[in-house]
Design an enzyme around this catalytic site. Sequence first.
Site, PDB file in Angstrom:
ATOM      1  N   GLY A  13      56.468  41.613  41.151  1.00 57.21           N
ATOM      2  CA  GLY A  13      57.025  40.336  41.435  1.00 57.21           C
ATOM      3  C   GLY A  13      56.829  39.288  40.394  1.00 57.21           C
ATOM      4  O   GLY A  13      55.824  39.368  39.634  1.00 57.21           O
ATOM      5  N   GLY A  30      58.256  31.778  39.934  1.00 57.30           N
ATOM      6  CA  GLY A  30      58.314  30.547  39.218  1.00 57.30           C
ATOM      7  C   GLY A  30      57.220  30.478  38.075  1.00 57.30           C
ATOM      8  O   GLY A  30      57.434  30.946  36.929  1.00 57.30           O
ATOM      9  N   PHE A  31      55.954  30.378  38.611  1.00 58.60           N
ATOM     10  CA  PHE A  31      55.059  30.453  37.593  1.00 58.60           C
ATOM     11  C   PHE A  31      53.771  31.378  37.822  1.00 58.60           C
ATOM     12  O   PHE A  31      52.597  31.201  37.230  1.00 58.60           O
ATOM     13  CB  PHE A  31      54.336  28.853  37.739  1.00 58.60           C
ATOM     14  CG  PHE A  31      53.785  28.517  39.529  1.00 58.60           C
ATOM     15  CD1 PHE A  31      52.957  29.129  40.014  1.00 58.60           C
ATOM     16  CD2 PHE A  31      54.748  27.842  40.228  1.00 58.60           C
ATOM     17  CE1 PHE A  31      52.538  28.820  41.282  1.00 58.60           C
ATOM     18  CE2 PHE A  31      54.371  27.513  41.462  1.00 58.60           C
ATOM     19  CZ  PHE A  31      53.259  28.200  41.742  1.00 58.60           C
ATOM     20  N   ALA A  32      54.195  32.620  38.511  1.00 61.75           N
ATOM     21  CA  ALA A  32      53.321  33.665  38.587  1.00 61.75           C
ATOM     22  C   ALA A  32      53.849  34.864  38.448  1.00 61.75           C
ATOM     23  O   ALA A  32      55.103  34.992  38.864  1.00 61.75           O
ATOM     24  CB  ALA A  32      52.661  33.479  40.230  1.00 61.75           C
ATOM     25  N   LYS A  33      53.162  35.997  38.135  1.00 59.47           N
ATOM     26  CA  LYS A  33      53.890  37.491  38.390  1.00 59.47           C
ATOM     27  C   LYS A  33      52.619  38.011  38.999  1.00 59.47           C
ATOM     28  O   LYS A  33      51.346  37.795  39.034  1.00 59.47           O
ATOM     29  CB  LYS A  33      54.043  37.869  36.772  1.00 59.47           C
ATOM     30  CG  LYS A  33      52.851  38.315  36.084  1.00 59.47           C
ATOM     31  CD  LYS A  33      53.431  38.910  34.876  1.00 59.47           C
ATOM     32  CE  LYS A  33      52.063  39.082  33.901  1.00 59.47           C
ATOM     33  NZ  LYS A  33      52.658  39.886  32.478  1.00 59.47           N
ATOM     34  N   ASP A  53      56.062  26.150  54.766  1.00 59.88           N
ATOM     35  CA  ASP A  53      56.913  26.905  53.994  1.00 59.88           C
ATOM     36  C   ASP A  53      57.281  28.356  54.625  1.00 59.88           C
ATOM     37  O   ASP A  53      57.299  29.212  53.914  1.00 59.88           O
ATOM     38  CB  ASP A  53      56.702  26.958  52.576  1.00 59.88           C
ATOM     39  CG  ASP A  53      57.875  27.401  51.699  1.00 59.88           C
ATOM     40  OD1 ASP A  53      57.498  27.981  50.453  1.00 59.88           O
ATOM     41  OD2 ASP A  53      58.986  27.430  52.180  1.00 59.88           O
TER      42      ASP A  53
HETATM   43  N1  LIG Z   1      58.356  41.322  46.681  1.00 58.97           N
HETATM   44  C1  LIG Z   1      56.733  41.321  46.766  1.00 58.97           C
HETATM   45  C2  LIG Z   1      56.242  41.175  45.549  1.00 58.97           C
HETATM   46  C3  LIG Z   1      54.894  40.689  45.521  1.00 58.97           C
HETATM   47  O1  LIG Z   1      54.305  41.569  45.829  1.00 58.97           O
HETATM   48  C4  LIG Z   1      52.909  41.094  46.448  1.00 58.97           C
HETATM   49  C5  LIG Z   1      52.912  39.719  46.635  1.00 58.97           C
HETATM   50  C6  LIG Z   1      51.457  39.118  47.100  1.00 58.97           C
HETATM   51  C7  LIG Z   1      51.158  37.647  47.282  1.00 58.97           C
HETATM   52  C8  LIG Z   1      51.829  37.038  46.547  1.00 58.97           C
HETATM   53  N2  LIG Z   1      51.191  35.506  46.889  1.00 58.97           N
HETATM   54  N3  LIG Z   1      50.228  35.901  47.835  1.00 58.97           N
HETATM   55  C9  LIG Z   1      50.227  37.414  48.258  1.00 58.97           C
HETATM   56  C10 LIG Z   1      50.640  40.208  47.751  1.00 58.97           C
HETATM   57  C11 LIG Z   1      50.878  41.511  47.538  1.00 58.97           C
HETATM   58  C12 LIG Z   1      52.088  42.009  47.108  1.00 58.97           C
HETATM   59  C13 LIG Z   1      52.227  43.402  46.918  1.00 58.97           C
HETATM   60  O2  LIG Z   1      51.338  44.117  47.370  1.00 58.97           O
HETATM   61  N4  LIG Z   1      53.382  43.885  46.353  1.00 58.97           N
HETATM   62  C14 LIG Z   1      53.872  45.203  46.391  1.00 58.97           C
HETATM   63  C15 LIG Z   1      53.213  46.350  46.456  1.00 58.97           C
HETATM   64  C16 LIG Z   1      53.744  47.529  46.385  1.00 58.97           C
HETATM   65  C17 LIG Z   1      54.724  47.819  46.012  1.00 58.97           C
HETATM   66  C18 LIG Z   1      55.743  46.649  45.980  1.00 58.97           C
HETATM   67  C19 LIG Z   1      55.455  45.341  46.125  1.00 58.97           C
END
Ligand SMILES: [NH3+]CCCOc1cc(-c2cn[nH]c2)ccc1C(=O)Nc1ccccc1
Length: 337
Positions: free
Chosen positions: A19, A22-25, A133
């Site tokens: 993912g 904006g300001f993070a990946k 939010d």
């Molecule tokens: N669409 C989700 C992308 C961001 O993914 C995460 C964001 C946070 C997050 C962001 N902010 N706070 C917690 C915490 C965990 C994930 C994550 O585990 N994603 C993931 C894992 C396996 C396959 C695909 C996606």
Amino acid sequence: MTSDYDEVTQRYRLQETVGSGGFAKVKLATHILTGEKVAIKIMDKRALGDDLPRVQTEIKAMKELVHQHICTLYEVIETSNKIFMVLEYCPGGELFDYIVAKDRLKEDEARMFFRQIVSAVAYIHHKGYAHRDLKPENLLLDEDQSLKLIDFGLAAKPKGGMKEQLETCCGSPAYAAPELVSGKTYIGSEADIWSMGVLLYALLCGFLPFDDENVAHLYKKIQKGEYEEPRWLTPGSRQLLKQMLQVNPKKRITMKELLKNPWLLQGFDVPIDWESKCEKEQLNADCVTEMAVFNNVSRKEMASKIKKWEYDETTTIYFLLLANKYNGRTLRLPLRT
Ligand SMILES: [NH3+]CCCOc1cc(-c2cn[nH]c2)ccc1C(=O)Nc1ccccc1
């Protein structure tokens, strides 16, 4: 020249980016010592600019908010240019994508998810926070299809408590309460209840109650509070939506009433269990023992080290062990060779 990534790559094997906002990946990673999967949110302090306070807000809130339906923050690694937030692994993706894929959810599934959302929000309100939010993009699914609330960058913990009026207009317009879009001062918890009403509508209908490309027109619709009721909505769900999407915040259902709403109890007949199952105050004895043995120190010493909650490797290992206790997997720390 130590790179910003030196410390994090010593302890985590960084994998693909899942993912980038904006300001993070967000990159997937494996915690080398335990083999457990985590997500790491990576932010560049220079790129953050004025958004740096938002990250500090999020970190402070996530350290205080430990709950089975809130994404757990394990560790924070700050270098000269970067901030790394090590977070709970949520491979199920966003609730938003789940709803879109299914068009809309059946009432039972919507209720099952909504009970988890109410559990998380009741808990943060109890801890004196408002999320501000709430939307399907900020609800991730873990590997057991449980919901995890994320993104506390706009969370507010008014000093005067939850009754204190807030000013800043924030969050996503479509989910924002009428008093918020009218620029009036508002109570965070009341605005969260409205947003949860919009969320429940989205779960049950597959589209938004108030929508318009033109933001000014969207605000007008929100302030009017009139929305379509698709014919598939049952009387119970119509009644609940009506109580949550009350334009007048003083007429809106309160969290206390929501927790015992008949539609939410249907089929469960037990009130929503909003208390945290993983409070930091009460350490899990098995995890402490496991870590004491691993570190070759006394349990008393190990417990006091964990209780410092430094959000370093010790915190990570404790939370990863705890999570495995809950989902029945046995995580054993490799005996130090
Ligand atoms: N669409 C989700 C992308 C961001 O993914 C995460 C964001 C946070 C997050 C962001 N902010 N706070 C917690 C915490 C965990 C994930 C994550 O585990 N994603 C993931 C894992 C396996 C396959 C695909 C996606």
